[in-house]
Design an enzyme around this catalytic site. Sequence first.
Site, PDB file in Angstrom:
ATOM      1  N   GLU A  43      41.660  41.385  24.395  1.00 45.79           N
ATOM      2  CA  GLU A  43      42.289  40.051  24.394  1.00 45.79           C
ATOM      3  C   GLU A  43      41.322  38.958  23.952  1.00 45.79           C
ATOM      4  OE1 GLU A  43      42.496  37.449  27.554  1.00 45.79           O
ATOM      5  OE2 GLU A  43      41.868  38.861  29.100  1.00 45.79           O
TER       6      GLU A  43
ATOM      7  N   LYS B  29      46.312  28.490  24.486  1.00 48.14           N
ATOM      8  CA  LYS B  29      46.239  29.672  25.355  1.00 48.14           C
ATOM      9  C   LYS B  29      47.666  30.213  25.417  1.00 48.14           C
ATOM     10  CE  LYS B  29      45.663  30.734  30.287  1.00 48.14           C
ATOM     11  NZ  LYS B  29      45.211  30.224  31.584  1.00 48.14           N
TER      12      LYS B  29
ATOM     13  N   VAL C 159      46.271  38.255  28.917  1.00 47.87           N
ATOM     14  CA  VAL C 159      46.629  39.649  29.197  1.00 47.87           C
ATOM     15  C   VAL C 159      48.109  39.873  28.879  1.00 47.87           C
ATOM     16  CG1 VAL C 159      46.956  41.333  31.060  1.00 47.87           C
ATOM     17  CG2 VAL C 159      44.807  40.039  30.902  1.00 47.87           C
TER      18      VAL C 159
ATOM     19  N   SER D  96      50.688  34.074  37.702  1.00 48.85           N
ATOM     20  CA  SER D  96      50.436  34.343  36.285  1.00 48.85           C
ATOM     21  C   SER D  96      51.552  35.169  35.646  1.00 48.85           C
ATOM     22  CB  SER D  96      49.121  35.108  36.145  1.00 48.85           C
ATOM     23  OG  SER D  96      48.930  35.503  34.804  1.00 48.85           O
TER      24      SER D  96
ATOM     25  N   ASP E 163      51.007  37.302  33.646  1.00 49.95           N
ATOM     26  CA  ASP E 163      50.465  38.655  33.504  1.00 49.95           C
ATOM     27  C   ASP E 163      51.238  39.652  34.377  1.00 49.95           C
ATOM     28  OD1 ASP E 163      48.542  37.472  31.925  1.00 49.95           O
ATOM     29  OD2 ASP E 163      46.849  37.915  33.253  1.00 49.95           O
TER      30      ASP E 163
ATOM     31  N   LYS F 285      41.027  38.476  38.940  1.00 49.87           N
ATOM     32  CA  LYS F 285      39.979  37.478  39.197  1.00 49.87           C
ATOM     33  C   LYS F 285      39.995  37.072  40.658  1.00 49.87           C
ATOM     34  CE  LYS F 285      41.867  35.728  35.955  1.00 49.87           C
ATOM     35  NZ  LYS F 285      42.615  34.706  35.229  1.00 49.87           N
TER      36      LYS F 285
END
Length: 305
Positions: free
Chosen positions: A25, A85, A105, A139, A141, A158
């Site tokens: 990524e 982003k 991601v 997120s 993700d 994270k």
Amino acid sequence: MEQFLRFADEVADARRSGTPIVALETTILSHGMPYPQNLETAREVERIVREAGATPATIAVLDGAIHVGLSDERLTRVAREPMLKLSSADLAYAISSGKSGATTVAATMRCASLAGIEVFATGGIGGVHRGAEQTMDVSGDLEALATTPVTVICAGAKAILDLPKTLEALETRGVPVIGYGIDEFPAFWSRSSGLPLSLRVDSPEDAARLIRTHYALGFETGIVIANPIPVRDEIPRAEMEGFIRAAIAETDTANVHGKALTPWLLDRILTLSGGRSLEANIALVRSNARLAAAIALSCFRNSNP
Ligand code: PSU
Ligand code: MN
């Protein structure tokens, strides 16, 4: 969909010959690390994948096209130029309006899947943010992991996130979270989160067998392989937690939220830790790339006995 995809030569060759490819990524580069460390890391990670016998495919959207594999010139653009982003919700916008952006991601999984790439290495996945009870900041993700059949090799999520809630959310969505040589969910910069995982593999071959079995069962979710940061590179959890809490406490007065939150926190933690968080981040990405290449090779051997 091929109309949106531009393959680098080495990726096109690998696709033609059916040899293993590892997706990488770019948000981690453009929004997660400063220049020039981001560019050096990107180049080194690609080299690690090649040395392991697979082909790296670093993914970004440039001028409205999804690039699968970036020339050094394009990689440099991603590392230096301010760009969007892009999560899943932003991909169609960036493509249809000719914009450029780094893929998270979530967006990288979608692009990898369109390109027929099954294995993807990153740093850490996004998840449920601390304080999500109030902010509902979760997120994209997680949704991508629930709906995109790509295996993501990461060092957990994270540790700025609410890790217990992130694991619960993955469980609800039917996403297998597998410890690589470990019985707990790693905490990105630290090996330990104290959160047990009941699924574990200890070799690339075991991982490849599990991946093949998951998809043979008809599932269409992603798979998370959680690979702890190497021992020599880790920052112990108790120490990290101090930096994380201090950074999060500042978000109120700094008035950051939404897409800006993750990059802002990573940058603050870098300063608070005196640069150590960046060193650790780079080390874990390298280690994930190495493992991803080994898993991609095992998947390849499985399907080409
Ligand atoms: N991990 C890092 N640095 C990053 C990210 C993860 O060490 O920059 C990025 C990834 O691209 C991930 C994204 O997909 O942050 C998640 O952002 P958000 O929480 O806004 O969805
Ligand atoms: Mn968010």
